[in-house]
Design an enzyme around this catalytic site. Structure first.
Site, PDB file in Angstrom:
ATOM      1  N   HIS A   1      14.827  12.733 -20.939  1.00 51.70           N
ATOM      2  CA  HIS A   1      14.890  12.485 -22.383  1.00 51.70           C
ATOM      3  C   HIS A   1      13.601  13.090 -22.923  1.00 51.70           C
ATOM      4  CE1 HIS A   1      17.747   8.836 -21.713  1.00 51.70           C
ATOM      5  NE2 HIS A   1      18.327   9.996 -21.548  1.00 51.70           N
TER       6      HIS A   1
ATOM      7  N   HIS B   1      20.250  14.656 -26.965  1.00 56.73           N
ATOM      8  CA  HIS B   1      18.791  14.490 -26.866  1.00 56.73           C
ATOM      9  C   HIS B   1      18.205  15.740 -26.226  1.00 56.73           C
ATOM     10  CE1 HIS B   1      19.090  13.727 -22.508  1.00 56.73           C
ATOM     11  NE2 HIS B   1      20.095  12.926 -22.766  1.00 56.73           N
TER      12      HIS B   1
ATOM     13  N   ASP C   1      20.625  17.409 -16.893  1.00 53.74           N
ATOM     14  CA  ASP C   1      21.255  16.128 -17.233  1.00 53.74           C
ATOM     15  C   ASP C   1      22.733  16.398 -17.503  1.00 53.74           C
ATOM     16  OD1 ASP C   1      21.755  13.531 -17.938  1.00 53.74           O
ATOM     17  OD2 ASP C   1      20.644  13.568 -19.825  1.00 53.74           O
TER      18      ASP C   1
ATOM     19  N   ARG D   1      32.629   9.889 -19.859  1.00 54.45           N
ATOM     20  CA  ARG D   1      31.539  10.638 -20.506  1.00 54.45           C
ATOM     21  C   ARG D   1      31.538  12.045 -19.921  1.00 54.45           C
ATOM     22  NH1 ARG D   1      27.888   7.267 -19.776  1.00 54.45           N
ATOM     23  NH2 ARG D   1      26.598   7.945 -18.033  1.00 54.45           N
TER      24      ARG D   1
ATOM     25  N   ASP E   1       0.803  -1.220   0.000  1.00 50.57           N
ATOM     26  CA  ASP E   1       0.000   0.000   0.000  1.00 50.57           C
ATOM     27  C   ASP E   1       0.837   1.271   0.000  1.00 50.57           C
ATOM     28  OD1 ASP E   1       0.986  -0.331   2.516  1.00 50.57           O
ATOM     29  OD2 ASP E   1      -0.885   0.126   3.557  1.00 50.57           O
TER      30      ASP E   1
ATOM     31  N   ASP F   1      26.534  10.629 -13.693  1.00 54.22           N
ATOM     32  CA  ASP F   1      25.543  11.166 -14.626  1.00 54.22           C
ATOM     33  C   ASP F   1      24.301  11.465 -13.796  1.00 54.22           C
ATOM     34  OD1 ASP F   1      23.654  11.651 -16.629  1.00 54.22           O
ATOM     35  OD2 ASP F   1      24.342  10.005 -17.900  1.00 54.22           O
TER      36      ASP F   1
ATOM     37  N   HIS G   1      27.091   5.269 -27.705  1.00 54.69           N
ATOM     38  CA  HIS G   1      25.752   5.868 -27.671  1.00 54.69           C
ATOM     39  C   HIS G   1      25.740   7.194 -28.424  1.00 54.69           C
ATOM     40  CE1 HIS G   1      27.238   8.718 -24.678  1.00 54.69           C
ATOM     41  NE2 HIS G   1      27.705   7.701 -23.988  1.00 54.69           N
TER      42      HIS G   1
ATOM     43  N   TYR H   1      34.150   4.243 -24.281  1.00 53.57           N
ATOM     44  CA  TYR H   1      34.050   3.127 -23.339  1.00 53.57           C
ATOM     45  C   TYR H   1      34.925   1.982 -23.843  1.00 53.57           C
ATOM     46  CZ  TYR H   1      30.163   6.108 -22.230  1.00 53.57           C
ATOM     47  OH  TYR H   1      29.406   7.209 -21.928  1.00 53.57           O
TER      48      TYR H   1
ATOM     49  N   GLU I   1      29.005  15.428 -20.170  1.00 53.60           N
ATOM     50  CA  GLU I   1      27.689  15.824 -20.680  1.00 53.60           C
ATOM     51  C   GLU I   1      27.298  17.202 -20.174  1.00 53.60           C
ATOM     52  OE1 GLU I   1      24.393  13.406 -19.241  1.00 53.60           O
ATOM     53  OE2 GLU I   1      23.215  13.968 -20.994  1.00 53.60           O
TER      54      GLU I   1
ATOM     55  N   GLU J   1      26.770  14.980 -25.142  1.00 49.88           N
ATOM     56  CA  GLU J   1      27.348  14.005 -24.218  1.00 49.88           C
ATOM     57  C   GLU J   1      28.173  12.928 -24.905  1.00 49.88           C
ATOM     58  OE1 GLU J   1      24.521  11.312 -22.390  1.00 49.88           O
ATOM     59  OE2 GLU J   1      22.862  12.305 -23.387  1.00 49.88           O
TER      60      GLU J   1
ATOM     61  N   HIS K   1      23.607   2.618 -17.964  1.00 49.46           N
ATOM     62  CA  HIS K   1      22.551   3.015 -17.025  1.00 49.46           C
ATOM     63  C   HIS K   1      22.731   2.366 -15.652  1.00 49.46           C
ATOM     64  CE1 HIS K   1      20.340   5.574 -19.737  1.00 49.46           C
ATOM     65  NE2 HIS K   1      20.625   4.713 -20.685  1.00 49.46           N
TER      66      HIS K   1
HETATM   67 MN   LIG Z   1      21.755  12.499 -21.254  1.00 47.84          MN
END
Ligand SMILES: [Mn+2]
Length: 440
Positions: A359, A352, A287, A398, A57, A276, A348, A380, A400, A376, A259
């Site tokens: 996103h 975006h 972001d 990375r 709940d 990130d 990647h 890798y 960004e 970004e 991710h």
């Molecule tokens: Mn991003």
């Protein structure tokens, strides 16, 4: 400086001012622009998002569905919005905008006393007004459901609720087609107003303070979640009600997982850590990604890759201007890596939209003034890749930033967040003694 000011600086640290209140015209203008997109034989009906169950709940903290938030500013469940370009009869008059809500459905940003461009009615009146609005209607636009289907795993079937409800509605109302309102609103949401940019700017600024705090407290032996806590502490302290997405703090090989959000590993000297993260402020998300050396100094190989990514990012940012395509932006990043012989480590895309959703919705064809997009680039390098010397393997980088497309080119909204390797190293060094936040 008196003792109280000094004390509050030490205890509380610096706070950025918040964005000014929404103007009363902001949401009126959004609805007016929405109505202009529609012809007179259409009607839009949208419902506030439902609370999401976490377990038993207990629900997750409520967050409004973004399209509904865009048009109403209401961050609570229960309300309904009806837009009629032709106008629908309400209390003897005619309204183009009708908001159905009860005392529990929350208040609208910018105009708590009601809505100046239409009528506010109790939710029990929805059914009657909705039926009236259907006469002469040929297209009914509905809010897009969060989840298009339910997985019936026992029978191995997906049940598309959306499709079922559309079919049954069209059966009962011959001559009316049901469509998703999503694409219509996306065409508006992709261009940010001045007041929206202000929110994004603030979300970015407090995300930056979070990243600086994380840089200051990062040390070998700490867990990734300690950096997550440092970032989220600063964002929350400065008014972010949510994170735009789960914070990603991945060190060592976790930096290769795009991710990754477990954030549980111990961080070791000699590793990099990719952070990130993004605060959500009054609905709008930042972001931003920064990559730090856990020990406070990049190795020669890390510095090599880091600077290659930074150069690629600068070239990509330079390519951001109105009229350019997203494909050209992608190519700018790729070309920079091709020039260094590193393009095989791209995993990647490079850009975006960012806004009410991290996103965000919007065209990925041509850049236009008022769009806010990320830049970004990342590289890798898997542990098993023998095409490169051993010191380069088993981690990723990375960087960004969030970029506003302007009349004259672009503005990097996150430019104040340190991103040169030497700047990051310097903050990490100072951080052994104190948390370094920017002065006001
Ligand atoms: Mn991003």
């Amino acid at each position: 400086m008196n003792r109280f000011v000094l004390l509050s600086l030490i205890v509380g640290g610096l706070l950025r001012g918040s964005a000014a209140d929404w103007s009363s015209e902001e949401f009126v203008q959004r609805r007016a622009r929405m109505l202009k997109q529609l012809d007179t034989t259409s009607v839009v009906v949208m419902r506030a998002g439902d609370p999401k169950s976490r377990s038993n709940d207990v629900s997750f903290k409520y967050r409004q569905e973004s399209n509904f938030l865009y048009l109403t500013g209401i961050n609570a469940p229960g309300a309904c919005l009806l837009l009629s370009p032709r106008g629908v009869g309400v209390n003897g008059g005619k309204a183009h905008v009708v908001l159905f809500k009860d005392a529990s459905s929350g208040t609208s940003a910018g105009h708590d006393q009601g809505i100046p461009d239409g009528a506010v009615l109790p939710t029990e009146r929805f059914e009657g007004i909705f039926q009236t609005s259907l006469s002469g209607t040929s297209t009914l636009y509905l809010s897009t459901p969060d989840l298009g289907f339910v997985n019936d795993w026992v029978n191995g079937k997906r049940m598309f609720l959306d499709r079922e409800s559309r079919k049954s509605f069209e059966r009962e109302h011959p001559g009316i087609k049901v469509k998703s309102v999503g694409p219509v609103i996306a065409s508006l949401r992709q261009i940010k107003s001045r007041e929206e940019v202000e929110r994004i700017r603030h979300a970015v600024a407090i995300t930056g303070d979070g990243l600086r705090r994380a840089m200051s407290v990062c040390h070998p032996g700490a867990r990734e979640y300690e950096l997550q806590a440092a970032v989220e502490y600063e964002m929350t302290r400065q008014g972010a009600a949510y994170q735009g997405f789960p914070s990603i703090v991945g060190s060592g090989e976790n930096s290769l997982v795009l991710h990754y959000d477990e954030n549980t590993s111990v961080m070791n000297a000699g590793d990099v850590v990719v952070m990130d993260v993004g605060a959500e402020y009054e609905g709008y998300s930042a972001d931003v990604t920064r990559t730090l050396p856990v020990s406070g100094r990049f190795t020669r190989e890390q510095r090599d890759i880091y600077d290659a990514v930074l150069v690629a990012q600068a070239k990509t940012i330079a390519s951001i201007k109105a009229g350019r395509t997203f494909a050209q932006v992608e190519k700018a990043a790729r070309d920079a890596f091709v020039a260094r012989g590193l393009d095989r480590f791209i995993r990647h895309g490079v850009s975006h939209h960012v806004g009410l959703d991290v996103h965000d919705v919007g065209s990925i064809d041509t850049l236009r003034v008022g769009m806010v997009v990320t830049v970004e680039p990342g590289l890798y390098i898997p542990k098993t890749d023998t095409t490169i010397a051993a010191g380069y393997r088993g981690w990723g980088v990375r960087i960004e930033d969030d970029v506003l497309v302007t009349e004259s080119g672009n503005e990097v909204l996150s430019d104040m967040i340190p991103r040169k390797a030497a700047e990051i190293e310097s903050i990490m060094k100072k951080g052994r003694h104190q948390v370094v936040l920017p002065g006001k």
